[in-house]
Design an enzyme around this catalytic site. Structure first.
Site, short mmCIF file in Angstrom:
data_model
loop_
_atom_site.label_atom_id
_atom_site.label_comp_id
_atom_site.label_asym_id
_atom_site.label_seq_id
_atom_site.Cartn_x
_atom_site.Cartn_y
_atom_site.Cartn_z
N LEU A 46 5.57 4.89 1.75
CA LEU A 46 4.20 5.26 1.48
C LEU A 46 3.99 5.20 -0.02
CD1 LEU A 46 3.68 8.44 3.74
CD2 LEU A 46 2.94 6.10 4.22
N ASP A 47 2.80 4.79 -0.44
CA ASP A 47 2.49 4.81 -1.87
C ASP A 47 2.71 6.21 -2.42
OD1 ASP A 47 1.72 2.19 -1.53
OD2 ASP A 47 -0.43 2.63 -1.50
N ARG A 48 3.02 6.29 -3.71
CA ARG A 48 3.28 7.59 -4.33
C ARG A 48 2.11 8.54 -4.16
NH1 ARG A 48 3.22 9.89 -9.68
NH2 ARG A 48 2.18 8.03 -10.50
N VAL A 50 0.06 8.70 -1.69
CA VAL A 50 -0.26 8.90 -0.27
C VAL A 50 0.69 9.94 0.32
CG1 VAL A 50 -0.41 7.81 2.00
CG2 VAL A 50 -1.14 6.57 -0.05
N ARG A 149 -5.77 0.11 1.42
CA ARG A 149 -6.61 0.30 0.24
C ARG A 149 -7.35 -0.98 -0.13
NH1 ARG A 149 -2.27 2.94 -3.78
NH2 ARG A 149 -4.05 2.94 -5.19
#
Length: 207
Positions: A46-48, A50, A149
């Site tokens: 997961l993106d930082r 998120v 996104r």
């Protein structure tokens, strides 16, 4: 940090915002710091910015098994709040994406070339706000960097708080990993839903 499930082979937990899914050269805090002294093996990211559900393997063999199931055995669902309501109540989106590692940014492109990958997701609108925002329930069919996104932003519907992809609003990124299901190495089908109490406030407010 909340662990929802754990056995000798894997664990499922809630990743808070601001943490890397896996250690990198930046030295920024990562999930392995929170889960120490366990040894964990990331099988997805997961993106930082998120938050939400993640599964980590606890043995190399389990990591290999889960990685092999990532394309056809995992179901990953997200909740997101867009600044603008999409024109369709539900739709499937398919794009070609290119991720620029130097800029850490993903772009929708028109042609296949080196580094370009197909991205596919489906969404449905769960709620609308009077100010034009919309809560989306999203299912990922591919797992590209920044996929949700950029696919929504490219259609004029950036996620709230996502300045990187054109959002006008500040605050935290309005995206979380909400539901996760996958096969256990023992053959059992596992499924988890993020508890309401762990939803980001901007998402919980529209639920």
């Amino acid at each position: 940090m909340t662990v929802l499930y754990e056995d000798k082979q894997l664990l499922v937990c809630h990743k808070p915002t601001g943490l890397l899914s896996a250690k990198d050269a930046s030295g920024k805090p990562a999930m392995s710091d929170l889960l120490a002294p366990r040894t964990i093996y990331p099988v997805h990211r997961l993106d930082r910015e998120v938050s939400g559900l993640m599964v980590f393997a606890k043995t190399p063999e389990t990591a290999a098994f889960l990685s092999s199931k990532m394309q056809d055995g995992f179901s990953k669902e997200y909740l997101a709040v867009c600044e603008k309501t999409p024109p369709e109540d539900e739709a499937e989106l398919t794009d070609l994406l290119f991720h620029d590692r130097a800029k850490n940014k993903t772009y929708v492109v028109k042609r296949k070339r080196a580094g370009v990958k197909e991205a596919r997701l489906a969404y449905r609108i769960e709620a609308r706000a009077e100010d034009g925002r919309a809560l989306l329930h999203i299912r990922l069919f591919t797992g590209r960097t920044h996929q949700i996104r950029v696919q929504l932003a490219s259609r004029g519907c950036p996620l709230c708080g996502d300045k990187k992809y054109g959002a006008l609003t500040g605050g935290p990124l309005a995206l979380c990993s909400f539901r996760l299901s996958f096969p256990h190495p023992n053959g059992e089908a596992l499924g988890f839903t993020l508890p309401e109490a762990l939803l980001p406030p901007v998402i919980a407010a529209l639920r």
